[in-house]
Design an enzyme around this catalytic site. Structure first.
Site, PDB file in Angstrom:
ATOM      1  CG  HIS A   8      -6.350  38.892  35.339  1.00  0.00           C
ATOM      2  ND1 HIS A   8      -4.863  39.605  35.129  1.00  0.00           N
ATOM      3  CD2 HIS A   8      -6.021  37.864  36.171  1.00  0.00           C
ATOM      4  CE1 HIS A   8      -4.090  39.097  35.922  1.00  0.00           C
ATOM      5  NE2 HIS A   8      -4.729  37.781  36.515  1.00  0.00           N
ATOM      6  CD  GLU A  79      -3.091  31.794  39.276  1.00  0.00           C
ATOM      7  OE1 GLU A  79      -3.338  30.527  39.401  1.00  0.00           O
ATOM      8  OE2 GLU A  79      -2.774  32.330  38.095  1.00  0.00           O
TER       9      GLU A  79
END
Length: 179
Positions: A8, A79
């Site tokens: 991202h 994550e």
């Protein structure tokens, strides 16, 4: 089969060099600009499926980069859970949690961050998802929009690297794997 791995774009905590795992933050202005640039670059590919971490920054990036595609939100692509390191800068972590940080740096696969997780736990969920994506997309091109940790796991496996820290995945970076 072709797999397009994308981290991202930039968020405010990224710009501030803070550890951001499960904190659900949006892209900043630069991150949205990065997504637009990636969209332009990816226009030459026909992508059959887009998978993204279920956190805002990945979904937002995927929606910009793959404008008309359906995005499948995958929790396993999140994550690492940074636990007590979450939202902190390196200097704060070293000062407040020196022993935990040192242990995590020396053996991140076995050392769980307090109130967080280890890399082995992250790796298990990422590998499980990747195996399913590959099975569902034989002879196709698919994309994964995720975070540095999950993408480093995939790239480390492909490169047969034993050192997680040797792999770098910057914001809005693209890695393309062909099999």
């Amino acid at each position: 089969m072709k797999i397009i791995l994308i981290r991202h774009g930039e968020t405010q905590p990224n710009a501030q060099k803070r550890y951001v795992g499960w904190t659900d933050c949006s892209l900043n202005k630069k991150g949205r600009w990065q997504a637009e640039k990636i969209r332009q670059y990816l226009s030459k590919y026909t992508v059959s499926k887009v998978y993204a971490s279920d956190l805002k920054r990945s979904i937002e990036f995927a929606k910009i980069a793959f404008k008309d595609a359906a995005i499948e939100k995958i929790t396993d692509l999140r994550e690492i859970n940074f636990g007590v390191f979450e939202g902190r800068k390196y200097e704060e972590i070293v000062k407040k949690y020196p022993q935990h940080y040192k242990a995590w740096l020396s053996d991140p696969y076995k050392t769980a961050i307090p109130k967080g997780e280890s890399l082995s736990r992250l790796a298990k969920r990422v590998r499980r998802s990747l195996k399913k994506f590959a099975s569902d997309n034989r002879n196709k091109t698919f994309a994964i929009v995720s975070h540095a940790g999950p993408l480093k796991i995939v790239l480390g496996d492909i490169m047969q690297s034993k050192d997680f820290w040797d792999i770098s995945v910057d914001n809005a970076s693209i890695s393309i794997i062909e099999k």
